[in-house]
Write a protein that holds these residues in place. Sequence first.
Motif, PDB file in Angstrom:
ATOM      1  N   TYR A  87      39.156  41.499  44.820  1.00  0.00           N
ATOM      2  CA  TYR A  87      40.050  40.510  44.026  1.00  0.00           C
ATOM      3  C   TYR A  87      40.538  40.823  42.786  1.00  0.00           C
ATOM      4  O   TYR A  87      40.047  41.809  42.028  1.00  0.00           O
ATOM      5  CB  TYR A  87      39.033  39.221  43.920  1.00  0.00           C
ATOM      6  CG  TYR A  87      37.936  39.513  42.841  1.00  0.00           C
ATOM      7  CD1 TYR A  87      38.304  39.076  41.525  1.00  0.00           C
ATOM      8  CD2 TYR A  87      36.925  40.071  43.097  1.00  0.00           C
ATOM      9  CE1 TYR A  87      37.311  39.396  40.429  1.00  0.00           C
ATOM     10  CE2 TYR A  87      35.924  40.136  42.402  1.00  0.00           C
ATOM     11  CZ  TYR A  87      35.875  39.880  40.867  1.00  0.00           C
ATOM     12  OH  TYR A  87      35.307  40.036  39.816  1.00  0.00           O
ATOM     13  N   GLY A  88      41.579  40.034  42.391  1.00  0.00           N
ATOM     14  CA  GLY A  88      42.154  40.229  41.060  1.00  0.00           C
ATOM     15  C   GLY A  88      42.841  38.867  40.676  1.00  0.00           C
ATOM     16  O   GLY A  88      43.406  38.096  41.289  1.00  0.00           O
ATOM     17  N   VAL A  89      42.577  38.644  39.362  1.00  0.00           N
ATOM     18  CA  VAL A  89      42.861  37.328  38.635  1.00  0.00           C
ATOM     19  C   VAL A  89      43.636  37.569  37.543  1.00  0.00           C
ATOM     20  O   VAL A  89      43.361  38.642  36.781  1.00  0.00           O
ATOM     21  CB  VAL A  89      41.302  36.799  38.325  1.00  0.00           C
ATOM     22  CG1 VAL A  89      41.847  35.295  37.478  1.00  0.00           C
ATOM     23  CG2 VAL A  89      40.624  36.381  39.654  1.00  0.00           C
ATOM     24  N   GLU A  90      44.543  36.829  37.349  1.00  0.00           N
ATOM     25  CA  GLU A  90      45.664  37.027  36.367  1.00  0.00           C
ATOM     26  C   GLU A  90      45.880  35.713  35.599  1.00  0.00           C
ATOM     27  O   GLU A  90      46.450  34.784  36.438  1.00  0.00           O
ATOM     28  CB  GLU A  90      46.858  37.515  36.568  1.00  0.00           C
ATOM     29  CG  GLU A  90      47.916  37.871  35.360  1.00  0.00           C
ATOM     30  CD  GLU A  90      47.311  38.797  34.562  1.00  0.00           C
ATOM     31  OE1 GLU A  90      47.870  38.949  33.180  1.00  0.00           O
ATOM     32  OE2 GLU A  90      46.713  39.726  34.668  1.00  0.00           O
ATOM     33  N   LYS A  91      45.339  35.447  34.392  1.00  0.00           N
ATOM     34  CA  LYS A  91      45.381  33.702  33.811  1.00  0.00           C
ATOM     35  C   LYS A  91      46.698  34.104  33.010  1.00  0.00           C
ATOM     36  O   LYS A  91      46.890  34.994  32.404  1.00  0.00           O
ATOM     37  CB  LYS A  91      44.170  33.627  33.166  1.00  0.00           C
ATOM     38  CG  LYS A  91      43.055  33.320  33.882  1.00  0.00           C
ATOM     39  CD  LYS A  91      41.711  33.119  33.039  1.00  0.00           C
ATOM     40  CE  LYS A  91      42.012  31.303  32.722  1.00  0.00           C
ATOM     41  NZ  LYS A  91      40.700  31.154  31.995  1.00  0.00           N
TER      42      LYS A  91
ATOM     43  N   GLY B 119      45.432  40.158  52.716  1.00  0.00           N
ATOM     44  CA  GLY B 119      44.747  38.820  52.451  1.00  0.00           C
ATOM     45  C   GLY B 119      45.603  37.866  51.972  1.00  0.00           C
ATOM     46  O   GLY B 119      46.813  37.566  52.565  1.00  0.00           O
ATOM     47  N   LEU B 120      45.576  37.247  50.681  1.00  0.00           N
ATOM     48  CA  LEU B 120      46.416  36.319  50.081  1.00  0.00           C
ATOM     49  C   LEU B 120      46.238  36.036  48.894  1.00  0.00           C
ATOM     50  O   LEU B 120      45.549  36.708  48.183  1.00  0.00           O
ATOM     51  CB  LEU B 120      45.999  34.877  50.687  1.00  0.00           C
ATOM     52  CG  LEU B 120      44.408  34.422  50.677  1.00  0.00           C
ATOM     53  CD1 LEU B 120      44.209  33.433  49.150  1.00  0.00           C
ATOM     54  CD2 LEU B 120      43.904  33.660  51.750  1.00  0.00           C
ATOM     55  N   ILE B 121      47.398  35.577  48.296  1.00  0.00           N
ATOM     56  CA  ILE B 121      47.522  35.442  46.804  1.00  0.00           C
ATOM     57  C   ILE B 121      47.552  33.759  46.762  1.00  0.00           C
ATOM     58  O   ILE B 121      48.344  33.036  47.318  1.00  0.00           O
ATOM     59  CB  ILE B 121      48.524  36.013  46.180  1.00  0.00           C
ATOM     60  CG1 ILE B 121      48.679  37.496  46.078  1.00  0.00           C
ATOM     61  CG2 ILE B 121      48.883  35.483  44.693  1.00  0.00           C
ATOM     62  CD1 ILE B 121      49.680  38.225  45.615  1.00  0.00           C
ATOM     63  N   LEU B 122      46.644  33.182  45.725  1.00  0.00           N
ATOM     64  CA  LEU B 122      46.686  31.705  45.392  1.00  0.00           C
ATOM     65  C   LEU B 122      47.337  31.696  44.017  1.00  0.00           C
ATOM     66  O   LEU B 122      46.907  32.403  43.037  1.00  0.00           O
ATOM     67  CB  LEU B 122      45.354  31.127  45.434  1.00  0.00           C
ATOM     68  CG  LEU B 122      44.671  30.795  46.728  1.00  0.00           C
ATOM     69  CD1 LEU B 122      43.166  30.337  46.580  1.00  0.00           C
ATOM     70  CD2 LEU B 122      45.517  29.949  47.555  1.00  0.00           C
ATOM     71  N   ASN B 123      48.255  31.038  43.697  1.00  0.00           N
ATOM     72  CA  ASN B 123      49.020  30.740  42.462  1.00  0.00           C
ATOM     73  C   ASN B 123      48.796  29.281  42.166  1.00  0.00           C
ATOM     74  O   ASN B 123      49.186  28.294  42.727  1.00  0.00           O
ATOM     75  CB  ASN B 123      50.483  31.135  42.371  1.00  0.00           C
ATOM     76  CG  ASN B 123      50.955  31.305  41.063  1.00  0.00           C
ATOM     77  OD1 ASN B 123      50.234  31.016  40.021  1.00  0.00           O
ATOM     78  ND2 ASN B 123      52.297  31.827  40.880  1.00  0.00           N
TER      79      ASN B 123
ATOM     80  N   GLU C 160      50.768  41.265  39.178  1.00  0.00           N
ATOM     81  CA  GLU C 160      49.539  41.534  38.087  1.00  0.00           C
ATOM     82  C   GLU C 160      48.347  41.682  39.131  1.00  0.00           C
ATOM     83  O   GLU C 160      47.319  42.344  39.041  1.00  0.00           O
ATOM     84  CB  GLU C 160      49.450  41.294  36.936  1.00  0.00           C
ATOM     85  CG  GLU C 160      48.311  41.887  35.994  1.00  0.00           C
ATOM     86  CD  GLU C 160      48.751  43.377  35.933  1.00  0.00           C
ATOM     87  OE1 GLU C 160      47.565  43.726  35.477  1.00  0.00           O
ATOM     88  OE2 GLU C 160      49.575  44.100  36.030  1.00  0.00           O
ATOM     89  N   ALA C 161      47.942  40.046  39.609  1.00  0.00           N
ATOM     90  CA  ALA C 161      46.796  40.011  40.265  1.00  0.00           C
ATOM     91  C   ALA C 161      46.525  41.021  41.416  1.00  0.00           C
ATOM     92  O   ALA C 161      45.476  41.283  41.931  1.00  0.00           O
ATOM     93  CB  ALA C 161      46.658  38.479  40.551  1.00  0.00           C
ATOM     94  N   LEU C 162      47.523  40.937  42.160  1.00  0.00           N
ATOM     95  CA  LEU C 162      47.740  42.031  43.342  1.00  0.00           C
ATOM     96  C   LEU C 162      47.380  43.416  43.041  1.00  0.00           C
ATOM     97  O   LEU C 162      46.644  44.107  43.675  1.00  0.00           O
ATOM     98  CB  LEU C 162      48.968  41.840  44.133  1.00  0.00           C
ATOM     99  CG  LEU C 162      49.119  42.593  45.451  1.00  0.00           C
ATOM    100  CD1 LEU C 162      48.079  42.429  46.406  1.00  0.00           C
ATOM    101  CD2 LEU C 162      50.733  42.675  45.948  1.00  0.00           C
TER     102      LEU C 162
ATOM    103  N   GLN D  14      55.658  37.837  38.122  1.00  0.00           N
ATOM    104  CA  GLN D  14      54.890  38.771  37.597  1.00  0.00           C
ATOM    105  C   GLN D  14      53.536  38.775  37.480  1.00  0.00           C
ATOM    106  O   GLN D  14      52.773  39.540  37.623  1.00  0.00           O
ATOM    107  CB  GLN D  14      55.592  38.738  36.121  1.00  0.00           C
ATOM    108  CG  GLN D  14      55.149  39.931  35.083  1.00  0.00           C
ATOM    109  CD  GLN D  14      55.652  39.796  33.655  1.00  0.00           C
ATOM    110  OE1 GLN D  14      56.567  39.009  33.537  1.00  0.00           O
ATOM    111  NE2 GLN D  14      54.853  40.420  32.774  1.00  0.00           N
ATOM    112  N   GLU D  15      52.813  37.444  37.268  1.00  0.00           N
ATOM    113  CA  GLU D  15      51.443  37.231  37.322  1.00  0.00           C
ATOM    114  C   GLU D  15      50.837  37.479  38.604  1.00  0.00           C
ATOM    115  O   GLU D  15      49.725  38.091  38.614  1.00  0.00           O
ATOM    116  CB  GLU D  15      51.278  35.832  36.800  1.00  0.00           C
ATOM    117  CG  GLU D  15      51.558  35.503  35.434  1.00  0.00           C
ATOM    118  CD  GLU D  15      52.940  35.119  35.251  1.00  0.00           C
ATOM    119  OE1 GLU D  15      53.731  34.904  36.186  1.00  0.00           O
ATOM    120  OE2 GLU D  15      53.537  34.956  34.217  1.00  0.00           O
TER     121      GLU D  15
END
Length: 173
Positions: A95-99, A123-127, A157-159, A153-154
């Motif tokens: 996982y990767g998280v970008e706040k 997988g997936l990205i939730l924004n 970065e999370a990916l 951009q966020e």
Amino acid sequence: MSSIFDNLGIDPGIIIIILLVFTVFLLIKSVSSSMRLSRLERKYKTFMKGSDAQSLEKIFVRKFAQIDKLYEAKEDHEHDILFIKKNLEKMFSKYGVEKYDAFDDVGGKLSFALALLDKDNTGLILNAVHSRDNCFLYLKEIVKGESYVMLSQEEVEALRKAVNFGLGDMEEN
């Protein structure tokens, strides 16, 4: 008898000393064997303590039954481990998280991009975009580390964090 030893040229005192040494040697061997036998008897009595042949047989049967149960449990555990390994390949393991702050008038970094990937980087990205009045949630599919739609951009970065999940420890060394 001394004439026999005289004819052979052997002193009878030497024969007596040899026989005495041989007797002492046999006495030591006898005591040693007796001590070994005594230890073996103690071990046997401890092993058979409170048991006759039938109860000892029952103990062996019970122990063999326990061994059979352990073998069956081992087989079940091996089956479960294979099942877990097979399904683990399909689970999200990275996982990767970008706040971030989506809008200038909203602070606190309440918006975020969350990337969830399996071992093949699919997988997936939730924004989640948070504003004063609403919160919007967007989902984007990732296949082998790539997206077919444009990423913010966020989200990129999370990916990146998710793809490199677990590698940060190695990069620092």
